[in-house]
Write an enzyme that holds these catalytic residues in place. Structure first.
Site, PDB file in Angstrom:
ATOM      1  N   GLY A 119       0.840  -1.195   0.000  1.00 19.26           N
ATOM      2  CA  GLY A 119       0.000   0.000   0.000  1.00 19.26           C
ATOM      3  C   GLY A 119       0.874   1.244   0.000  1.00 19.26           C
ATOM      4  CD  GLN A 174       3.094   5.868   3.190  1.00 20.28           C
ATOM      5  OE1 GLN A 174       2.182   5.322   2.560  1.00 20.28           O
ATOM      6  NE2 GLN A 174       3.997   5.174   3.844  1.00 20.28           N
ATOM      7  CB  CYS A 192       4.833   2.159   8.131  1.00 21.83           C
ATOM      8  SG  CYS A 192       4.386   3.743   7.365  1.00 21.83           S
ATOM      9  CG  LEU A 193       6.365   1.116   2.122  1.00 19.13           C
ATOM     10  CD1 LEU A 193       5.815   1.383   0.723  1.00 19.13           C
ATOM     11  CD2 LEU A 193       7.465   0.054   2.069  1.00 19.13           C
ATOM     12  CG  HIS A 195      -1.077   1.122   7.349  1.00 21.62           C
ATOM     13  ND1 HIS A 195      -0.191   0.660   8.301  1.00 21.62           N
ATOM     14  CD2 HIS A 195      -0.338   1.971   6.560  1.00 21.62           C
ATOM     15  CE1 HIS A 195       0.999   1.192   8.095  1.00 21.62           C
ATOM     16  NE2 HIS A 195       0.946   1.992   7.041  1.00 21.62           N
ATOM     17  CG  HIS A 229      -0.148   6.662   5.748  1.00 22.84           C
ATOM     18  ND1 HIS A 229       0.919   7.148   6.469  1.00 22.84           N
ATOM     19  CD2 HIS A 229       0.150   5.366   5.480  1.00 22.84           C
ATOM     20  CE1 HIS A 229       1.822   6.189   6.646  1.00 22.84           C
ATOM     21  NE2 HIS A 229       1.378   5.097   6.059  1.00 22.84           N
TER      22      HIS A 229
HETATM   23  O1  K1U Z   1       1.529   2.444   3.888  1.00 20.94           O
HETATM   24  C1  K1U Z   1       2.617   1.877   3.922  1.00 20.94           C
HETATM   25  O2  K1U Z   1       3.523   2.333   4.572  1.00 20.94           O
HETATM   26  C2  K1U Z   1       2.794   0.592   3.182  1.00 20.94           C
HETATM   27  C3  K1U Z   1       2.741  -0.627   4.096  1.00 20.94           C
HETATM   28  C4  K1U Z   1       1.309  -1.098   4.149  1.00 20.94           C
HETATM   29  C5  K1U Z   1       0.945  -2.061   5.243  1.00 20.94           C
HETATM   30  C6  K1U Z   1       1.739  -3.129   5.591  1.00 20.94           C
HETATM   31  C7  K1U Z   1       1.351  -4.014   6.578  1.00 20.94           C
HETATM   32  C8  K1U Z   1       0.156  -3.845   7.196  1.00 20.94           C
HETATM   33  C9  K1U Z   1      -0.627  -2.768   6.873  1.00 20.94           C
HETATM   34  C10 K1U Z   1      -0.241  -1.894   5.874  1.00 20.94           C
HETATM   35  C11 K1U Z   1       3.660  -1.688   3.512  1.00 20.94           C
HETATM   36  O3  K1U Z   1       3.452  -2.147   2.442  1.00 20.94           O
HETATM   37  S1  K1U Z   1       4.990  -2.214   4.483  1.00 20.94           S
HETATM   38  C12 K1U Z   1       5.733  -3.497   3.483  1.00 20.94           C
HETATM   39  C13 K1U Z   1       4.973  -4.770   3.496  1.00 20.94           C
HETATM   40  O4  K1U Z   1       4.089  -4.959   4.313  1.00 20.94           O
HETATM   41  C14 K1U Z   1       5.277  -5.830   2.521  1.00 20.94           C
HETATM   42  C15 K1U Z   1       6.323  -5.729   1.640  1.00 20.94           C
HETATM   43  C16 K1U Z   1       6.576  -6.736   0.732  1.00 20.94           C
HETATM   44  C17 K1U Z   1       5.798  -7.849   0.702  1.00 20.94           C
HETATM   45  C18 K1U Z   1       4.754  -7.986   1.583  1.00 20.94           C
HETATM   46  C19 K1U Z   1       4.488  -6.979   2.493  1.00 20.94           C
HETATM   47 ZN    ZN Z   2       2.406   3.300   6.263  1.00 17.16          ZN
END
Ligand code: K1U
Ligand code: ZN
Length: 173
Positions: free
Chosen positions: A46, A51, A95-96, A137, A141
């Site tokens: 996501g 962001q 979270c990125l 989530h 944001h």
């Molecule tokens: O919004 C963001 O920061 C993105 C975030 C979204 C999210 C992750 C986990 C739970 C709720 C929302 C991410 O994508 S973090 C990276 C991640 O979860 C992931 C990366 C590669 C493969 C699978 C998952």
């Molecule tokens: Zn996030």
């Protein structure tokens, strides 16, 4: 399409409420395409416009995880939760904008979300599982809320200090 830099917490733009989108134009279509590319590149499931420093209410998502399953890139403009289940579920969120930090967050297990798509049409869908966690989530944001805001202040402060250190190191590199 362009991969845009992702803001790292703490940053005042990640604490602000984003503005509603008033028109779907070429600039918004470019932003959506860039956000999807940035999200897949990260990689993430996501991304919310704040962001990447854009204070507009637009999010992208693709929570398809199974190998061999078709991707489902989604762009949600002005998304709103119109119903949330009483049942909750807990998921270890990342979270990125807060790299390499994870914590369990409890949220409604299912939500119904209404949004506008890139054709200006209203869409509505009930999400469950990881999709429900992710859409909540991302909408957080847009309201200037991070997953660490659900944690106790000690844990939140510890993560914030780690991110300040990471930003100092990245600035020096
Ligand atoms: O919004 C963001 O920061 C993105 C975030 C979204 C999210 C992750 C986990 C739970 C709720 C929302 C991410 O994508 S973090 C990276 C991640 O979860 C992931 C990366 C590669 C493969 C699978 C998952
Ligand atoms: Zn996030």
């Amino acid at each position: 399409m362009t991969i845009r830099p992702i803001l790292i917490h703490p940053d005042p733009r990640l604490k602000k409420v984003a503005d509603p989108v008033t028109a779907v134009d070429d600039a918004l279509r470019t932003l959506a395409a860039d956000m999807l590319e940035t999200m897949y590149d990260a990689p993430g499931i996501g991304l919310a416009a704040p962001q990447v420093g854009v204070m507009q209410r637009i999010i992208t998502m693709d929570c398809v995880k199974e190998e061999g399953e078709d991707p489902r890139p989604m762009v949600l403009i002005n998304p709103r939760v119109t119903w949330a289940s009483e049942e909750t579920s807990s998921y270890e969120e990342g979270c990125l904008s807060i790299p390499e930090q994870y914590a369990d967050v409890e949220r409604p297990a299912e939500v119904e979300v209404t949004w506008m798509d890139l054709d200006g049409a209203t869409q509505s869908e009930r999400f469950g599982g990881l999709w429900a966690t992710c859409v909540q989530h991302e909408i957080d944001h847009l309201d200037g809320k991070l997953f660490i805001d659900y944690l106790g202040s000690m844990k939140r402060q510890m993560i914030t200090r780690k991110m300040q250190k990471l930003k100092r190191e990245r600035a020096r590199a």
